[in-house]
Design a protein around this motif. Structure first.
Motif, PDB file in Angstrom:
ATOM      1  N   ALA A  89      32.883  -2.631   6.171  1.00 13.32           N
ATOM      2  CA  ALA A  89      33.817  -2.086   5.183  1.00 13.32           C
ATOM      3  C   ALA A  89      34.511  -3.215   4.437  1.00 13.32           C
ATOM      4  O   ALA A  89      34.707  -3.162   3.224  1.00 13.32           O
ATOM      5  N   LYS A  90      34.850  -4.285   5.152  1.00 13.54           N
ATOM      6  CA  LYS A  90      35.537  -5.401   4.492  1.00 13.54           C
ATOM      7  C   LYS A  90      34.644  -6.045   3.432  1.00 13.54           C
ATOM      8  O   LYS A  90      35.110  -6.363   2.340  1.00 13.54           O
ATOM      9  N   LEU A  91      33.385  -6.232   3.782  1.00 16.82           N
ATOM     10  CA  LEU A  91      32.472  -6.851   2.819  1.00 16.82           C
ATOM     11  C   LEU A  91      32.292  -5.947   1.600  1.00 16.82           C
ATOM     12  O   LEU A  91      32.290  -6.407   0.458  1.00 16.82           O
ATOM     13  N   GLN A  92      32.170  -4.651   1.846  1.00 15.66           N
ATOM     14  CA  GLN A  92      31.973  -3.719   0.729  1.00 15.66           C
ATOM     15  C   GLN A  92      33.176  -3.718  -0.194  1.00 15.66           C
ATOM     16  O   GLN A  92      33.045  -3.698  -1.415  1.00 15.66           O
ATOM     17  N   VAL A  93      34.350  -3.731   0.413  1.00 17.78           N
ATOM     18  CA  VAL A  93      35.550  -3.690  -0.402  1.00 17.78           C
ATOM     19  C   VAL A  93      35.716  -4.995  -1.177  1.00 17.78           C
ATOM     20  O   VAL A  93      36.095  -4.996  -2.342  1.00 17.78           O
ATOM     21  N   GLU A  94      35.371  -6.099  -0.544  1.00 18.35           N
ATOM     22  CA  GLU A  94      35.503  -7.361  -1.263  1.00 18.35           C
ATOM     23  C   GLU A  94      34.580  -7.371  -2.480  1.00 18.35           C
ATOM     24  O   GLU A  94      34.941  -7.830  -3.564  1.00 18.35           O
ATOM     25  N   MET A  95      33.410  -6.776  -2.302  1.00 16.38           N
ATOM     26  CA  MET A  95      32.474  -6.693  -3.417  1.00 16.38           C
ATOM     27  C   MET A  95      33.058  -5.848  -4.555  1.00 16.38           C
ATOM     28  O   MET A  95      33.028  -6.236  -5.721  1.00 16.38           O
TER      29      MET A  95
ATOM     30  N   ALA B 205      26.698 -12.694  -4.483  1.00 14.22           N
ATOM     31  CA  ALA B 205      25.337 -12.817  -3.953  1.00 14.22           C
ATOM     32  C   ALA B 205      25.387 -12.995  -2.434  1.00 14.22           C
ATOM     33  O   ALA B 205      24.595 -12.408  -1.685  1.00 14.22           O
ATOM     34  N   GLU B 206      26.364 -13.794  -1.994  1.00 12.35           N
ATOM     35  CA  GLU B 206      26.518 -14.044  -0.562  1.00 12.35           C
ATOM     36  C   GLU B 206      26.874 -12.742   0.175  1.00 12.35           C
ATOM     37  O   GLU B 206      26.308 -12.422   1.211  1.00 12.35           O
ATOM     38  N   LEU B 207      27.812 -12.004  -0.426  1.00 19.72           N
ATOM     39  CA  LEU B 207      28.236 -10.740   0.187  1.00 19.72           C
ATOM     40  C   LEU B 207      27.071  -9.773   0.303  1.00 19.72           C
ATOM     41  O   LEU B 207      26.917  -9.077   1.305  1.00 19.72           O
ATOM     42  N   LYS B 208      26.268  -9.747  -0.768  1.00 18.63           N
ATOM     43  CA  LYS B 208      25.152  -8.816  -0.792  1.00 18.63           C
ATOM     44  C   LYS B 208      24.211  -9.112   0.374  1.00 18.63           C
ATOM     45  O   LYS B 208      23.764  -8.206   1.071  1.00 18.63           O
ATOM     46  N   GLU B 209      23.949 -10.406   0.587  1.00 19.87           N
ATOM     47  CA  GLU B 209      23.067 -10.799   1.673  1.00 19.87           C
ATOM     48  C   GLU B 209      23.632 -10.400   3.034  1.00 19.87           C
ATOM     49  O   GLU B 209      22.927  -9.830   3.866  1.00 19.87           O
ATOM     50  N   GLN B 210      24.915 -10.692   3.224  1.00 17.70           N
ATOM     51  CA  GLN B 210      25.539 -10.365   4.514  1.00 17.70           C
ATOM     52  C   GLN B 210      25.510  -8.862   4.769  1.00 17.70           C
ATOM     53  O   GLN B 210      25.250  -8.406   5.881  1.00 17.70           O
ATOM     54  N   LEU B 211      25.762  -8.112   3.689  1.00 15.15           N
ATOM     55  CA  LEU B 211      25.762  -6.660   3.843  1.00 15.15           C
ATOM     56  C   LEU B 211      24.377  -6.144   4.206  1.00 15.15           C
ATOM     57  O   LEU B 211      24.235  -5.249   5.037  1.00 15.15           O
TER      58      LEU B 211
ATOM     59  N   ASP C 107      36.352   3.632   7.933  1.00 16.02           N
ATOM     60  CA  ASP C 107      35.116   3.354   8.647  1.00 16.02           C
ATOM     61  C   ASP C 107      34.615   4.624   9.315  1.00 16.02           C
ATOM     62  O   ASP C 107      35.408   5.459   9.711  1.00 16.02           O
ATOM     63  N   THR C 108      33.310   4.692   9.437  1.00 19.95           N
ATOM     64  CA  THR C 108      32.762   5.841  10.148  1.00 19.95           C
ATOM     65  C   THR C 108      32.904   5.620  11.651  1.00 19.95           C
ATOM     66  O   THR C 108      32.607   4.541  12.145  1.00 19.95           O
ATOM     67  N   THR C 109      33.410   6.619  12.351  1.00 28.50           N
ATOM     68  CA  THR C 109      33.502   6.549  13.814  1.00 28.50           C
ATOM     69  C   THR C 109      32.593   7.628  14.385  1.00 28.50           C
ATOM     70  O   THR C 109      32.550   8.734  13.842  1.00 28.50           O
ATOM     71  N   VAL C 110      31.880   7.307  15.455  1.00 28.97           N
ATOM     72  CA  VAL C 110      31.007   8.299  16.093  1.00 28.97           C
ATOM     73  C   VAL C 110      31.435   8.490  17.550  1.00 28.97           C
ATOM     74  O   VAL C 110      31.599   7.510  18.270  1.00 28.97           O
TER      75      VAL C 110
ATOM     76  N   ASP D 191      31.813   1.481  -8.019  1.00 27.31           N
ATOM     77  CA  ASP D 191      31.391   0.530  -6.984  1.00 27.31           C
ATOM     78  C   ASP D 191      31.797   0.996  -5.604  1.00 27.31           C
ATOM     79  O   ASP D 191      31.164   0.668  -4.610  1.00 27.31           O
ATOM     80  N   LEU D 192      32.870   1.746  -5.551  1.00 23.83           N
ATOM     81  CA  LEU D 192      33.269   2.250  -4.246  1.00 23.83           C
ATOM     82  C   LEU D 192      32.374   3.407  -3.822  1.00 23.83           C
ATOM     83  O   LEU D 192      32.119   3.591  -2.644  1.00 23.83           O
ATOM     84  N   VAL D 193      31.879   4.162  -4.786  1.00 23.26           N
ATOM     85  CA  VAL D 193      30.910   5.215  -4.429  1.00 23.26           C
ATOM     86  C   VAL D 193      29.706   4.557  -3.763  1.00 23.26           C
ATOM     87  O   VAL D 193      29.204   5.029  -2.752  1.00 23.26           O
ATOM     88  N   ALA D 194      29.295   3.416  -4.317  1.00 26.78           N
ATOM     89  CA  ALA D 194      28.157   2.711  -3.727  1.00 26.78           C
ATOM     90  C   ALA D 194      28.484   2.299  -2.305  1.00 26.78           C
ATOM     91  O   ALA D 194      27.643   2.395  -1.414  1.00 26.78           O
ATOM     92  N   SER D 195      29.717   1.887  -2.078  1.00 27.16           N
ATOM     93  CA  SER D 195      30.041   1.466  -0.725  1.00 27.16           C
ATOM     94  C   SER D 195      30.171   2.671   0.199  1.00 27.16           C
ATOM     95  O   SER D 195      29.872   2.596   1.375  1.00 27.16           O
ATOM     96  N   PHE D 196      30.586   3.804  -0.359  1.00 26.37           N
ATOM     97  CA  PHE D 196      30.595   5.038   0.425  1.00 26.37           C
ATOM     98  C   PHE D 196      29.183   5.347   0.896  1.00 26.37           C
ATOM     99  O   PHE D 196      28.986   5.813   1.993  1.00 26.37           O
TER     100      PHE D 196
END
Ligand SMILES: Nc1nc2c(ncn2[C@@H]2O[C@H](COP(=O)(O)OP(=O)(O)OP(=O)(O)O)[C@@H](O)[C@H]2O)c(=O)[nH]1
Ligand SMILES: [Mg+2]
Length: 452
Positions: free
Chosen positions: A161-167, A208-214, A267-270, A296-301
């Motif tokens: 979630a942190k990486l997505q939000v930073e993006m 680009a770095e974030l994308k890779e990590q994600l 975050d999703t919890t199961v 962009d947040l829809v994409a992270s959703f």
């Protein structure tokens, strides 16, 4: 000694365009107010205006702009060449090293009357509209997307979630960097990169770095998900603050965060349904939706919700006590469609029914005959929901016979996890089990048993 920073004050700005009725307009402003409060700001007023579109250089008309500027202590005109105070919010956005998202220092302003330091617009506005508004009002300007991105930033916990939000944040900041640095090309900057170009290149590299990590994280998640593929899974989805986490707690006995604020869960919890069903049913709690959600947040959703997309059943939670629940329902449906979840079977849960009068309940039943009316606070309602979930899976299950050769007793656990064992017998070939489970799970067990 004063140690607590003063609470920043904000004034809201909303434009009512044709096609948006008074109730919807008021609800949207009210929701923005709640978002702003979630950020820790105090809302001191609202300026709202009917206009044909959310356009123009300053969003508001001249008269309303002057009215706003009188409140914030600005000049009311854009023309001044004075550089606007740099937005604190923007500074935070630009602060790529993510040090202290919660620290909020308002400039010491001893002589000042308590004028709102923030103007918050209930629409997405362009960077130049924001700059014009800043010039005319002397205040710092944020739009709805900026507020949502900032809340996500503060509430994200998991690494994903942190990486997505930073993006999402960097994508939000990037065009605003250009405009706030004077707009357009940097003239007369000879050889080499200007600060602006450097900043933008840094952002591109970081993205680009974030994308890779994600992608790495998502690959791991995909593997974990595919291991759970044939399990019985339900997901709680719906508008923010509808009561998803409350239902999650009630159904699973887990301690997920429940809070009367927007975007409490990111975050999703199961967790498994309690008391445990056989086979086990997994319940996911997910991030809530909101209207005008930044793209962009829809994409992270999409990736946060990938978990939910694999559920066999979506429990679509709505706050039935909210006067605008219909539009919340529509927003949630649209987001689900956008992320491709509309094909998953779903049940509508009209929650918070304890706050709805008997007459309104009857109207809800008439309008949504297939919906379940319930309150997360009522143990009987939660028990009934649990039974509905179990009945849903029971209806999809089939019975079959598995033969577990003596050499393969190691698979016994897997059988118990993925199916309900109705009876067991033994003969010379091995353990013979009558089981009940989802067709996919049984087929996979049969394959595992057949493999040498
Ligand atoms: N009266 C009443 N309040 C409820 C009910 N369900 C939830 N609430 C309250 O509504 C607020 C939001 O509940 P949450 O469970 O955090 O909502 P959520 O859907 O998880 O919200 P986000 O995580 O922010 O998307 C909390 O204050 C809950 O106590 C209900 O059935 N009745
Ligand atoms: Mg929640």
């Amino acid at each position: 000694m004063e140690t607590r920073p003063p609470v920043p004050r904000a004034i809201l700005v909303g434009i009512q365009i044709p096609g948006v009725d008074d109730v919807a307009h008021a609800a949207s402003i009210e929701e923005l107010g709640r978002l702003v409060k979630t950020l820790g700001y105090e809302v001191v007023g609202t300026i709202s205006q009917k206009r044909d579109e959310i356009g123009g250089g300053t969003v508001l008309g001249k008269g309303r702009l002057e009215e706003l500027a009188a409140i914030t202590g600005g000049t009311g005109v854009v023309g001044s060449m004075a550089t606007p105070r740099k937005s604190k919010a923007r500074e935070r956005f630009e602060d790529a090293d993510e040090k202290q998202p919660n620290a909020r220092q308002t400039e010491p302003d001893p002589a000042a009357a308590p004028k709102p330091e923030f103007v918050i617009v209930d629409h997405d506005i362009s960077p130049s509209q924001a700059r014009n508004l800043e010039r005319a009002t002397g205040a710092q300007v944020l739009d709805r997307t900026g507020v949502i991105v900032e809340i996500f930033h503060r509430h994200a916990h998991s690494r994903e979630a942190k990486l997505q939000v930073e993006m999402a944040r960097l994508k939000y900041v990037s065009p605003r960097l250009r405009e706030s640095s004077g707009g357009g090309r940097q003239q007369g900057v000879g050889a080499g990169e200007s600060d602006l170009e450097l900043d933008r290149r840094k952002i591109r590299d970081r993205l680009a770095e974030l994308k890779e990590q994600l992608e790495d994280i998502q690959r791991d998640n995909d593997q974990r998900r595919s291991a759970r593929r044939d399990q019985l899974r339900v997901a709680l989805v719906g508008y923010t603050n509808a009561g998803k986490s409350s239902l999650m707690r009630a159904l699973t006995g887990s301690e997920v965060l429940v809070a009367d604020k927007l975007f409490a869960t990111l975050d999703t919890t199961v967790r498994s349904l309690q008391p445990e069903a056989k086979p086990r049913v997994l319940v996911s709690d997910t991030v809530g939706f909101i209207k005008k959600l930044p793209h962009d947040l829809v994409a992270s959703f999409r990736s946060t919700l990938a978990e939910a997309l694999e559920a066999s059943l979506l429990l679509f939670v709505v706050d039935a006590s909210d006067p605008t629940y219909e539009s919340q329902l529509e927003v949630s449906r649209n987001v689900l469609r956008e992320i491709g979840a509309d094909a998953v079977p779903s049940r509508l849960l009209l929650n918070k029914i304890d706050r709805v009068s008997e007459a309104d309940r009857a109207a809800l039943r008439a309008k949504h005959p297939n919906a379940i009316l319930l309150s997360a606070k009522s143990p009987e309602d939660v028990t009934a929901l649990r039974e509905t979930i179990i009945a849903f899976f029971e209806a999809a299950m089939v019975e079959d016979q598995l033969v577990l050769p003596y050499a393969k007793q190691g698979l016994l656990n897997e059988v118990y996890e993925n199916a309900r064992v109705l009876s067991e017998d033994y003969d010379s070939t091995g353990r013979i089990m009558k089981v009940r489970g989802l067709p996919g799970a049984i087929a996979r067990l049969q394959r595992a048993l057949a493999a040498s």
